[in-house]
Write a protein that holds these residues in place. Structure first.
Motif, short mmCIF file in Angstrom:
data_model
loop_
_atom_site.label_atom_id
_atom_site.label_comp_id
_atom_site.label_asym_id
_atom_site.label_seq_id
_atom_site.Cartn_x
_atom_site.Cartn_y
_atom_site.Cartn_z
N THR A 73 4.79 -0.01 -54.81
CA THR A 73 4.42 0.83 -55.94
C THR A 73 5.31 0.46 -57.13
O THR A 73 6.15 -0.43 -57.04
CB THR A 73 4.64 2.32 -55.62
OG1 THR A 73 6.03 2.54 -55.38
CG2 THR A 73 3.84 2.74 -54.39
N GLU A 74 5.11 1.17 -58.22
CA GLU A 74 5.99 1.01 -59.37
C GLU A 74 7.38 1.49 -58.99
O GLU A 74 7.55 2.26 -58.04
CB GLU A 74 5.46 1.83 -60.55
CG GLU A 74 4.16 1.31 -61.11
CD GLU A 74 4.30 -0.06 -61.73
OE1 GLU A 74 5.28 -0.32 -62.45
OE2 GLU A 74 3.40 -0.90 -61.47
N MET A 75 8.36 1.04 -59.77
CA MET A 75 9.73 1.47 -59.53
C MET A 75 10.24 2.22 -60.74
O MET A 75 9.74 2.04 -61.85
CB MET A 75 10.63 0.27 -59.24
CG MET A 75 10.30 -0.40 -57.92
SD MET A 75 11.43 -1.75 -57.55
CE MET A 75 12.96 -0.86 -57.35
N ASP A 76 11.24 3.05 -60.50
CA ASP A 76 11.80 3.89 -61.55
C ASP A 76 13.31 3.70 -61.57
O ASP A 76 13.96 3.60 -60.53
CB ASP A 76 11.45 5.35 -61.23
CG ASP A 76 11.93 6.31 -62.29
OD1 ASP A 76 11.96 5.94 -63.47
OD2 ASP A 76 12.29 7.44 -61.92
N ILE A 78 16.36 5.74 -62.27
CA ILE A 78 16.60 7.18 -62.28
C ILE A 78 17.20 7.65 -63.60
O ILE A 78 16.80 8.67 -64.15
CB ILE A 78 17.46 7.60 -61.08
CG1 ILE A 78 16.69 7.31 -59.78
CG2 ILE A 78 17.87 9.07 -61.16
CD1 ILE A 78 17.54 7.39 -58.52
N ARG A 80 16.92 6.19 -66.41
CA ARG A 80 16.04 5.69 -67.48
C ARG A 80 16.62 4.50 -68.24
O ARG A 80 16.14 4.16 -69.32
CB ARG A 80 15.65 6.80 -68.44
CG ARG A 80 14.87 7.88 -67.75
CD ARG A 80 14.40 8.92 -68.69
NE ARG A 80 13.71 9.94 -67.92
CZ ARG A 80 12.97 10.85 -68.45
NH1 ARG A 80 12.80 10.91 -69.74
NH2 ARG A 80 12.37 11.75 -67.69
N ARG A 91 14.40 3.73 -57.51
CA ARG A 91 13.56 4.45 -56.55
C ARG A 91 12.11 4.05 -56.78
O ARG A 91 11.73 3.60 -57.86
CB ARG A 91 13.73 5.95 -56.68
CG ARG A 91 13.23 6.51 -58.00
CD ARG A 91 13.42 8.01 -58.09
NE ARG A 91 13.10 8.47 -59.44
CZ ARG A 91 13.44 9.63 -59.92
NH1 ARG A 91 14.14 10.47 -59.17
NH2 ARG A 91 13.11 9.99 -61.13
N ALA A 93 8.33 4.88 -57.51
CA ALA A 93 7.73 5.94 -58.32
C ALA A 93 6.32 6.24 -57.84
O ALA A 93 5.69 5.45 -57.20
CB ALA A 93 7.69 5.51 -59.78
#
Length: 93
Positions: A73-76, A78, A80, A91, A93
């Protein structure tokens, strides 16, 4: 197109999960010398590292390096901050 594997990645780069930095293990043509920090800011928002002739986002390489699979999936980031590739800041997303 060949898929980059964890084994190939680990043979070329070292990743420090505490700093989020990648370091070249081998000298490559151009400015990439063994022991030098890998990556450059790209798209104004992320770090990009060219491996085997293809650019990759460093946060996705970090995931592959640690977990052995590409994130599905997409990644984030944390906090920003797209330049902060510490494992604790990444993490799915």
């Amino acid at each position: 197109m060949t898929i980059l594997t964890q084994d190939t990645l680990k043979s070329l780069l070292s990743y420090d999960p505490d700093t989020g930095d990648f370091t070249w293990l081998v000298t490559r043509p151009g400015n990439a010398k063994a022991g030098s920090k890998a990556g450059a800011r790209s798209s104004g928002r992320y770090v990009s590292i060219s491996v085997c002739g293809r650019p990759y986002k460093a946060h996705r390489l970090a995931w592959l390096y640690v977990y052995g699979t590409w994130p599905e999936t997409e990644m984030d980031h944390i906090n920003r901050d797209g330049f902060d590739n510490r494992l604790c800041n990444l993490r799915l997303a």
